[in-house]
Every structure is written in structure tokens, then in C-alpha cells.
Design an enzyme around this catalytic site. Structure first.
Site, mmCIF file in Angstrom:
data_model
loop_
_atom_site.group_PDB
_atom_site.id
_atom_site.type_symbol
_atom_site.label_atom_id
_atom_site.label_comp_id
_atom_site.label_asym_id
_atom_site.label_seq_id
_atom_site.Cartn_x
_atom_site.Cartn_y
_atom_site.Cartn_z
ATOM 1 N N GLY A 122 0.815 -1.267 0.116
ATOM 2 C CA GLY A 122 0.007 -0.056 0.056
ATOM 3 C C GLY A 122 0.785 1.398 0.126
ATOM 4 N N GLY A 141 -1.563 4.991 5.086
ATOM 5 C CA GLY A 141 -0.911 4.031 5.927
ATOM 6 C C GLY A 141 0.228 3.420 5.506
ATOM 7 C CB CYS A 155 -16.197 5.947 4.309
ATOM 8 S SG CYS A 155 -15.200 7.622 3.740
ATOM 9 N N GLY A 215 -8.123 9.340 7.421
ATOM 10 C CA GLY A 215 -6.899 9.480 7.153
ATOM 11 C C GLY A 215 -5.882 9.616 8.193
ATOM 12 C CB CYS A 263 -12.909 15.480 9.975
ATOM 13 S SG CYS A 263 -12.441 13.822 9.652
ATOM 14 C CE LYS A 293 -12.344 19.196 2.789
ATOM 15 N NZ LYS A 293 -11.876 17.976 3.727
HETATM 16 C C1 LIG Z 1 -14.224 10.334 -0.769
HETATM 17 C C2 LIG Z 1 -13.420 9.965 0.496
HETATM 18 C C3 LIG Z 1 -13.250 11.328 1.453
HETATM 19 C C4 LIG Z 1 -12.448 11.390 2.600
HETATM 20 N N1 LIG Z 1 -12.282 12.465 3.472
HETATM 21 C C5 LIG Z 1 -11.465 12.279 4.377
HETATM 22 C C6 LIG Z 1 -11.150 13.220 5.316
HETATM 23 O O1 LIG Z 1 -11.697 14.401 4.871
HETATM 24 N N2 LIG Z 1 -10.271 13.121 6.325
HETATM 25 C C7 LIG Z 1 -9.933 11.989 6.771
HETATM 26 O O2 LIG Z 1 -9.124 12.005 7.575
HETATM 27 N N3 LIG Z 1 -10.199 10.900 5.846
HETATM 28 C C8 LIG Z 1 -10.820 11.030 4.975
HETATM 29 N N4 LIG Z 1 -11.291 9.802 4.288
HETATM 30 C C9 LIG Z 1 -10.554 8.722 4.473
HETATM 31 C C10 LIG Z 1 -9.162 8.442 4.337
HETATM 32 O O3 LIG Z 1 -8.906 8.802 2.795
HETATM 33 C C11 LIG Z 1 -8.869 6.921 4.479
HETATM 34 O O4 LIG Z 1 -8.882 6.852 5.795
HETATM 35 C C12 LIG Z 1 -7.314 6.625 3.832
HETATM 36 O O5 LIG Z 1 -7.248 6.684 2.521
HETATM 37 C C13 LIG Z 1 -6.923 5.188 4.460
HETATM 38 O O6 LIG Z 1 -5.650 5.159 3.955
HETATM 39 P P1 LIG Z 1 -5.037 3.436 3.661
HETATM 40 O O7 LIG Z 1 -3.658 3.629 3.569
HETATM 41 O O8 LIG Z 1 -5.584 2.750 4.855
HETATM 42 O O9 LIG Z 1 -5.712 3.244 2.511
HETATM 43 P P2 LIG Z 1 -6.075 3.683 0.876
HETATM 44 O O10 LIG Z 1 -5.643 5.205 0.948
HETATM 45 O O11 LIG Z 1 -7.324 3.073 0.580
HETATM 46 O O12 LIG Z 1 -4.814 3.073 0.200
HETATM 47 C C14 LIG Z 1 -4.489 1.694 -0.096
HETATM 48 C C15 LIG Z 1 -3.437 1.443 -0.911
HETATM 49 O O13 LIG Z 1 -3.202 0.142 -1.107
HETATM 50 C C16 LIG Z 1 -2.709 -0.248 -2.374
HETATM 51 N N5 LIG Z 1 -3.441 -1.441 -2.633
HETATM 52 C C17 LIG Z 1 -4.584 -1.829 -2.606
HETATM 53 N N6 LIG Z 1 -4.844 -3.395 -2.917
HETATM 54 C C18 LIG Z 1 -3.622 -3.644 -3.368
HETATM 55 C C19 LIG Z 1 -3.151 -4.939 -3.989
HETATM 56 N N7 LIG Z 1 -3.775 -5.879 -3.954
HETATM 57 N N8 LIG Z 1 -1.735 -4.998 -4.210
HETATM 58 C C20 LIG Z 1 -0.954 -3.972 -3.795
HETATM 59 N N9 LIG Z 1 -1.391 -2.750 -3.700
HETATM 60 C C21 LIG Z 1 -2.889 -2.483 -3.087
HETATM 61 C C22 LIG Z 1 -3.465 0.767 -3.104
HETATM 62 O O14 LIG Z 1 -2.781 0.926 -4.561
HETATM 63 C C23 LIG Z 1 -3.110 2.127 -2.193
HETATM 64 O O15 LIG Z 1 -1.728 2.732 -2.544
HETATM 65 C C24 LIG Z 1 -11.930 9.779 2.896
HETATM 66 C C25 LIG Z 1 -12.082 8.632 2.148
HETATM 67 C C26 LIG Z 1 -12.868 8.925 0.891
HETATM 68 C C27 LIG Z 1 -13.139 7.517 0.124
#
Ligand SMILES: Cc1cc2nc3c(=O)[nH]c(=O)nc-3n(C[C@H](O)[C@H](O)[C@H](O)COP(=O)(O)OP(=O)(O)OC[C@H]3O[C@@H](n4cnc5c(N)ncnc54)[C@H](O)[C@@H]3O)c2cc1C
Length: 401
Positions: free
Chosen positions: A7, A11, A159, A311, A343, A378
Site C-alpha cells: 500500500g 498507511g 465512510c 486518514g 476532520c 482545508k
Molecule cells: C471520498 C473520501 C473522502 C475522505 N475524506 C477524508 C477526510 O476528509 N479526512 C480524513 O481523515 N479521511 C478521509 N477519508 C478517509 C481516508 O481517505 C482513508 O482513511 C485513507 O485513505 C486510508 O488510507 P489507507 O492507507 O488505509 O488506504 P487507501 O488510501 O485506500 O490506500 C490503499 C493502498 O493500497 C494499495 N493496494 C490496495 N490493494 C492492493 C493490492 N492488492 N496490491 C498492491 N497494492 C494494493 C493501493 O494502491 C493504495 O496505495 C476519505 C475517504 C474517502 C473515500
């Protein structure tokens, strides 16, 4: 020592940078594998859907920033993880690890409600870049011949904030174009009350959002279980049907397929059970952070609402996990703390700033305030975060989430 991180988002990047800062290069090799070679600032997807930003504006290529920090980058999709053998399999390769961090985020479970879209049905969404772009293009076409709109979340969603943002932003845009009188907006949510957000509500959030929806003439239905979306309507379990020419409904989430398809790793929804250091409960050399982690709901509600993983919370999990891994490899203290959430929600022309500390009640801090200054904050923060992630820094000023 090989540390593998799956990922390249909130994270994965935070863990990789934080570990690099804590561990000497000759002690361990750190590799990030991601199926998408760009870091995308997902919280700005509602702005993409509104046509205010492009994906290029909110993203950057991962390879150079990572390699500058001495972290290898592999662009590939993981298909399966074999925790017994300590191997990660992609379509063309396999990678050994001593420590694995899983930060694979979510899969939109669009199959949960017939019609959830956009690529599985007539509904729209903004949970991923292609979906936000589709929402933008179809919204532009809709403005040519506007009609009723339904915005909201499906049962089991976690979400919820982006649905509120989208409702406020379209209200604001339609008013500016003098089109609002042609577009009745209904907001449907599984939450038992507005402002619950899967965390049981906080402070005066319920009164605040009820007031804002009333002020903006947005009709709302709470404890709503969306059962079907068609090209002309949104149907609820109690038989209510709302006419809708544009329906944006946020789906419930599941864990990434690669995780769900790896036996012994995840719960039935594909989320990973962890301890307070974000270490897998059965495999001590695996950590998981962010949306990939299994966190239970705060309470039972008449229609299910799941616990959010923002996030900001993901960054906190990533730092706790990195510290735990570094402590194991090179000694030092492993610590953990309750997650808090901060947020800023765009409300169209102004924004709301929300703090819940800890996220799970009871809390020490539950605060909300609104104003144009939060919209500027923001906008500033979205650019700052991209800059920070490109540079490999992992610290954020406290007030900006
Ligand atoms: C529309 C929207 C608005 C949001 N607004 C906010 C906000 O205002 N404030 C806030 O704090 N949070 C917000 N969030 C939540 C925030 O975006 C998430 O908490 C955050 O993106 C989570 O990060 P992550 O690293 O867990 O996963 P993700 O951001 O989903 O990243 C997943 C990663 O894993 C990789 N991956 C997935 N599967 C595979 C695989 N099989 N093989 C290799 N790589 C893979 C992807 O390419 C990516 O790099 C929002 C979410 C959405 C959808």
C-alpha cells in the site's frame, strides 16, 4: 532484515517513512508494493467530483520520493499473502519478508445494494478516482437538465463524511447557478441521527447538522436502509421510494480482495484483526494499519453503521505500528494510544471543523466549529499534505485535519 509494506497511501507511506527514520539502512531493507504508482489524496475526491480539482492536482508519483529516502518501490498488484511461508505473491513475482505491513485500504462492497454504482449500477460514488471522475462527468450532464437528487449512505457504510460534503457542495453550487429550485435534495443515511458518523455522535454534531440541513432545505431520513437504486429512484426497506435523477450513495466497505483471499489473515469482511500495536493477532510479524484493520462498531443501531477509519486515524495507526516494529528490531519502547479524529468538512462556501478525542466515547474533547476560515484551512492542508508526503515527512500540525 526485509520489511515489506503493501500500500502506497496514508498507511503504507507513513509506516515506510517512519520506519526509515527509525532504522539504519544497513539494518533493514524497506520495500513498498502498491498496485497504483501514485499517491492520491483521497479526501479531495469530493472536489474532483465537483470539478474543482483534477486527479493530477491531488496526486504524485511514488517512485522518486520513496527512492530518495532509501525505500524501494514496486508497482504491482498483490494477489495473495502466505503468512505461514512469509511470502507475498503478485501475478508475476513473489516477495519474502521478515516483517509485513498491510495497508491495502478498502474495497467498495457495491454488491450490498442492487444499483450501487457507477460501474456496477446506475448509482454514483466517489470512493475511488475513477468513480469521482464519473460522478463529475455525469453531474455536468445532469446540470443541463436537472431534477431530483438523492445523496447518502447504504446500510453498513462507515465512510459517511463524503456524503455530507457532497450534499452541502451541490446545494451551494446549485444556488450559485440559480438552479436549486429545480433540484429537491433528499439525504438518506443509516445513522440513527444526523452527525452520528459511526462514532455515536459527538458534542453538538446532531443539532448542528439538523440545523444546517433545515437551513438549506435538504430533506433527510435517518435509520434509512437503501435497498435499491434505479436510474429514476432510490428505494428504502420500509417501502418509501424517492424519485431521483442523480443518486450518489456511499457503499459499505470490505477489505481488499488480496487480503480477503489469503486464508487466516482476515475476518469474513476482509478486515484484519489486530492488537493495540496494530500487530496481527495470530501472526506476530504482520502489522496492519488504516482501513484494512478490523475495528468494531461503537454500538448496535437499528440500521447498521460501521466505525470510520479516517486518514488522520490511519496516520496514527501507522506511527504506532512503525514504532512497534522498530522497537522489536532495534530495541526501544513500543507505545500505543487511543485514536482521536480531527476532520474538516467542506460545506460549500464554508467548512466545519470537528474533533473527537478519543474517537470512541466517552471522550475528553468533542468540538465543532464552522466558518470560512476552515475552508481555507482545508485547502491549505490538502496541498501541505501532498508536499509533506513527497518530502517523506511524517509529522502534521495538530489543527489541520
Ligand atoms: C471520498 C473520501 C473522502 C475522505 N475524506 C477524508 C477526510 O476528509 N479526512 C480524513 O481523515 N479521511 C478521509 N477519508 C478517509 C481516508 O481517505 C482513508 O482513511 C485513507 O485513505 C486510508 O488510507 P489507507 O492507507 O488505509 O488506504 P487507501 O488510501 O485506500 O490506500 C490503499 C493502498 O493500497 C494499495 N493496494 C490496495 N490493494 C492492493 C493490492 N492488492 N496490491 C498492491 N497494492 C494494493 C493501493 O494502491 C493504495 O496505495 C476519505 C475517504 C474517502 C473515500
Amino acid at each position: 532484515m526485509n520489511i515489506l509494506v503493501i500500500g502506497g497511501s496514508f498507511g503504507g507511506l507513513t509506516v515506510a517513512y517512519d520506519l526509515r527514520r527509525r532504522l539504519r539502512k544497513h539494518d533493514c531493507r524497506i520495500t513498498v508494493i502498491a498496485k497504483e504508482r501514485r499517491f492520491i489524496f483521497i479526501p479531495s475526491l469530493p472536489w474532483v467530483a465537483m470539478g474543482k480539482k483534477s486527479i493530477a492536482d491531488i496526486s504524485f508519483d511514488l517512485e522518486r520520493p520513496l527512492e530518495r529516502k532509501g525505500i524501494s518501490f514496486v508497482e504491482d498488484a498483490v494477489l495473495r499473502i502466505d503468512p505461514e511461508q512469509g511470502k507475498v505473491h503478485t501475478g508475476s513475482d513473489s516477495h519474502d519478508y521478515d516483517h509485513l505491513v498491510i495497508a491495502t485500504g478498502h474495497r467498495s462492497a457495491n454488491e450490498a445494494v442492487p444499483g450501487l454504482g457507477p460501474f456496477d449500477g446506475p448509482g454514483h460514488s466517489l470512493m475511488s478516482p475513477p468513480e469521482a471522475e464519473e460522478a463529475r462527468d455525469t453531474w455536468r450532464a445532469f446540470l443541463e437538465d436537472p431534477g431530483p437528487v438523492v445523496v447518502g449512505c447504504a446500510p453498513g457504510a462507515s465512510c459517511l463524511g463524503p456524503a455530507y460534503e457532497f450534499a452541502f457542495e451541490i446545494d451551494h453550487m446549485l444556488k450559485r447557478r440559480r438552479l436549486r429550485h429545480k433540484v429537491p435534495i433528499v439525504f438518506v443515511t443509516p445513522e440513527p441521527f444526523l452527525g452520528h458518523f459511526g462514532v455515536g455522535g459527538f458534542g453538538k454534531a446532531q443539532q448542528f447538522f439538523e440545523g444546517e440541513f433545515a437551513q438549506r432545505d435538504i430533506r433527510y431520513v435517518t435509520s434509512a436502509a437503501v435497498t435499491k437504486i434505479t436510474a429514476e429512484s432510490v428505494e428504502l426497506a420500509d417501502g418509501t421510494t424517492f424519485e431521483s435523477r442523480y443518486s450518489l450513495i456511499i457503499p459499505p466497505l470490505g477489505g481488499a480482495r488480496a487480503v480477503a483471499d489469503s486464508p487466516g489473515l482476515a475476518n469474513p469482511k476482509g478486515f484484519i484483526p489486530v492488537d493495540r500495536h496494530y500487530r496481527h493477532k495470530d501472526f506476530p510479524n504482520i502489522h496492519a494499519v488504516g482501513v484494512a484493520v478490523a475495528l468494531p462498531p461503537v454500538e448496535d443501531t437499528p440500521v447498521p453503521v460501521n466505525f470510520p477509519k479516517t486518514g488522520h486515524m490511519t496516520e496514527q495507526m501507522a506511527k504506532i505500528a512503525a514504532r512497534d516494529i522498530a522497537a522489536e528490531i532495534s530495541g526501544g519502547e513500543s507505545t500505543s494510544h487511543e485514536l482521536m479524529a480531527e476532520c474538516i468538512m467542506d460545506m460549500g462556501g464554508e467548512a466545519a471543523h470537528m474533533v473527537a478525542d478519543p474517537v470512541r466515547p466517552p471522550r475528553n474533547v468533542s468540538e465543532m466549529s464552522k466558518g470560512r476560515r476552515w475552508l481555507w484551512a482545508k485547502r491549505f492542508f490538502a496541498n501541505y499534505f501532498l508536499w509533506k508526503m513527497k518530502r517523506g515527512a511524517t509529522r502534521s500540525p495538530k489543527w489541520v485535519w
